[in-house]
Design a protein around this motif. Structure first.
Motif, PDB file in Angstrom:
ATOM      1  N   ILE A   1      -1.794 -12.118  -8.377  1.00 12.66           N
ATOM      2  CA  ILE A   1      -0.529 -11.268  -8.848  1.00 12.66           C
ATOM      3  C   ILE A   1      -0.211 -10.089  -8.188  1.00 12.66           C
ATOM      4  O   ILE A   1       0.870  -9.706  -7.635  1.00 12.66           O
ATOM      5  CB  ILE A   1      -0.475 -11.011 -10.515  1.00 12.66           C
ATOM      6  CG1 ILE A   1      -0.458 -12.582 -11.384  1.00 12.66           C
ATOM      7  CG2 ILE A   1       0.500 -10.318 -11.058  1.00 12.66           C
ATOM      8  CD1 ILE A   1      -0.906 -12.661 -12.621  1.00 12.66           C
ATOM      9  N   ALA A   2      -1.222  -9.174  -7.942  1.00 15.90           N
ATOM     10  CA  ALA A   2      -1.111  -7.966  -7.207  1.00 15.90           C
ATOM     11  C   ALA A   2      -0.640  -8.357  -6.043  1.00 15.90           C
ATOM     12  O   ALA A   2       0.341  -7.571  -5.498  1.00 15.90           O
ATOM     13  CB  ALA A   2      -2.459  -7.312  -7.186  1.00 15.90           C
ATOM     14  N   LEU A   3      -0.986  -9.280  -5.158  1.00 14.47           N
ATOM     15  CA  LEU A   3      -0.358  -9.299  -4.072  1.00 14.47           C
ATOM     16  C   LEU A   3       0.718 -10.108  -3.518  1.00 14.47           C
ATOM     17  O   LEU A   3       1.240 -10.308  -2.606  1.00 14.47           O
ATOM     18  CB  LEU A   3      -1.541 -10.309  -3.087  1.00 14.47           C
ATOM     19  CG  LEU A   3      -2.996  -9.567  -2.729  1.00 14.47           C
ATOM     20  CD1 LEU A   3      -4.183 -10.514  -2.195  1.00 14.47           C
ATOM     21  CD2 LEU A   3      -2.834  -8.513  -1.755  1.00 14.47           C
ATOM     22  N   SER A   4       1.452 -10.771  -4.934  1.00 13.93           N
ATOM     23  CA  SER A   4       2.477 -11.163  -4.743  1.00 13.93           C
ATOM     24  C   SER A   4       3.656 -10.280  -4.768  1.00 13.93           C
ATOM     25  O   SER A   4       4.885 -10.830  -4.207  1.00 13.93           O
ATOM     26  CB  SER A   4       2.869 -12.191  -6.179  1.00 13.93           C
ATOM     27  OG  SER A   4       3.068 -11.368  -7.225  1.00 13.93           O
ATOM     28  N   PHE A   5       3.573  -8.955  -4.639  1.00 11.11           N
ATOM     29  CA  PHE A   5       4.704  -8.200  -4.405  1.00 11.11           C
ATOM     30  C   PHE A   5       4.602  -7.767  -3.000  1.00 11.11           C
ATOM     31  O   PHE A   5       3.524  -7.509  -2.304  1.00 11.11           O
ATOM     32  CB  PHE A   5       4.142  -6.644  -5.393  1.00 11.11           C
ATOM     33  CG  PHE A   5       4.469  -6.939  -6.632  1.00 11.11           C
ATOM     34  CD1 PHE A   5       5.742  -6.808  -7.365  1.00 11.11           C
ATOM     35  CD2 PHE A   5       3.394  -7.401  -7.679  1.00 11.11           C
ATOM     36  CE1 PHE A   5       5.998  -6.958  -8.648  1.00 11.11           C
ATOM     37  CE2 PHE A   5       3.672  -7.596  -9.035  1.00 11.11           C
ATOM     38  CZ  PHE A   5       4.777  -7.318  -9.528  1.00 11.11           C
TER      39      PHE A   5
ATOM     40  N   GLY B   1       4.530  -5.967   0.444  1.00  6.41           N
ATOM     41  CA  GLY B   1       4.205  -4.698   0.936  1.00  6.41           C
ATOM     42  C   GLY B   1       2.847  -4.552   0.539  1.00  6.41           C
ATOM     43  O   GLY B   1       2.040  -3.535   0.920  1.00  6.41           O
ATOM     44  N   VAL B   2       2.092  -5.188  -0.565  1.00 12.98           N
ATOM     45  CA  VAL B   2       0.886  -5.119  -0.995  1.00 12.98           C
ATOM     46  C   VAL B   2      -0.002  -5.383  -0.309  1.00 12.98           C
ATOM     47  O   VAL B   2      -0.321  -6.526   0.158  1.00 12.98           O
ATOM     48  CB  VAL B   2       0.666  -5.578  -2.297  1.00 12.98           C
ATOM     49  CG1 VAL B   2      -0.600  -5.422  -3.001  1.00 12.98           C
ATOM     50  CG2 VAL B   2       1.664  -5.017  -3.260  1.00 12.98           C
ATOM     51  N   VAL B   3      -1.196  -4.750   0.060  1.00 10.20           N
ATOM     52  CA  VAL B   3      -2.417  -4.810   0.778  1.00 10.20           C
ATOM     53  C   VAL B   3      -3.562  -4.418   0.141  1.00 10.20           C
ATOM     54  O   VAL B   3      -3.505  -3.872  -0.832  1.00 10.20           O
ATOM     55  CB  VAL B   3      -2.159  -4.083   2.101  1.00 10.20           C
ATOM     56  CG1 VAL B   3      -1.223  -4.405   3.358  1.00 10.20           C
ATOM     57  CG2 VAL B   3      -2.307  -2.519   2.105  1.00 10.20           C
ATOM     58  N   GLU B   4      -4.449  -5.047   0.405  1.00 11.81           N
ATOM     59  CA  GLU B   4      -6.218  -4.982  -0.204  1.00 11.81           C
ATOM     60  C   GLU B   4      -6.564  -3.679   0.423  1.00 11.81           C
ATOM     61  O   GLU B   4      -6.585  -3.508   1.438  1.00 11.81           O
ATOM     62  CB  GLU B   4      -6.775  -6.244  -0.136  1.00 11.81           C
ATOM     63  CG  GLU B   4      -6.421  -7.289  -1.132  1.00 11.81           C
ATOM     64  CD  GLU B   4      -7.514  -8.225  -1.331  1.00 11.81           C
ATOM     65  OE1 GLU B   4      -8.650  -8.076  -1.984  1.00 11.81           O
ATOM     66  OE2 GLU B   4      -7.289  -9.214  -0.473  1.00 11.81           O
ATOM     67  N   GLY B   5      -7.453  -3.098  -0.161  1.00 11.47           N
ATOM     68  CA  GLY B   5      -8.176  -1.855   0.123  1.00 11.47           C
ATOM     69  C   GLY B   5      -9.474  -1.673  -0.840  1.00 11.47           C
ATOM     70  O   GLY B   5      -9.845  -2.689  -1.643  1.00 11.47           O
ATOM     71  N   SER B   6      -9.842  -0.451  -0.997  1.00 11.02           N
ATOM     72  CA  SER B   6     -10.835  -0.093  -2.002  1.00 11.02           C
ATOM     73  C   SER B   6     -10.527   1.354  -2.451  1.00 11.02           C
ATOM     74  O   SER B   6      -9.828   2.205  -1.851  1.00 11.02           O
ATOM     75  CB  SER B   6     -12.096  -0.198  -1.423  1.00 11.02           C
ATOM     76  OG  SER B   6     -12.385   0.909  -0.107  1.00 11.02           O
TER      77      SER B   6
END
Length: 115
Positions: free
Chosen positions: A9-13, A15-20
């Motif tokens: 769900i978070a990545l469905s928006f 421009g969202v990228v994973e980080g920490s």
């Protein structure tokens, strides 16, 4: 909701990228904090939640919504993913995303949803 569903769900928006953040999985938009997963209590950090709204959420759904001392002065709330409804999660994220995403992404997102 599972950790995989939370991530999806978070990545469905746009421009969202994973980080920490604080050594935990986090998601960023335009290099700005979007949300993160807290393994210690299996919760997500939800931003753009006023203190009044947070109090209401914690009273209405104490098994889902909570805070720690670290968050008490911030417009945010923690939500346990096991009991957080995916639709509610998406709505909280959209509120934050609209505030921090580049306006061109927001306009394209709105246009796509209008169909």
């Amino acid at each position: 909701m599972t950790e995989d569903e939370m991530r999806e769900i978070a990545l469905s928006f746009p421009g969202v990228v994973e980080g920490s953040s604080y050594g935990q999985p986090a998601f960023l938009v335009n290099k700005k904090f979007f949300t993160r997963y807290r393994r210690a209590d299996a919760s997500v950090v939800l931003m753009e939640v006023s203190i009044d709204e947070r109090e209401m959420l914690m009273e209405a759904e104490p098994m889902t919504f909570h805070i720690t001392a670290h968050y008490k002065d911030y417009p945010s709330v923690l939500a346990r993913i096991a009991t957080l409804h995916p639709g509610s999660y998406r709505n909280f994220l959209e509120r934050r995303w609209r505030k921090i995403a580049p306006k061109t992404l927001v306009r394209a997102y709105e246009k796509e949803r209008a169909g």
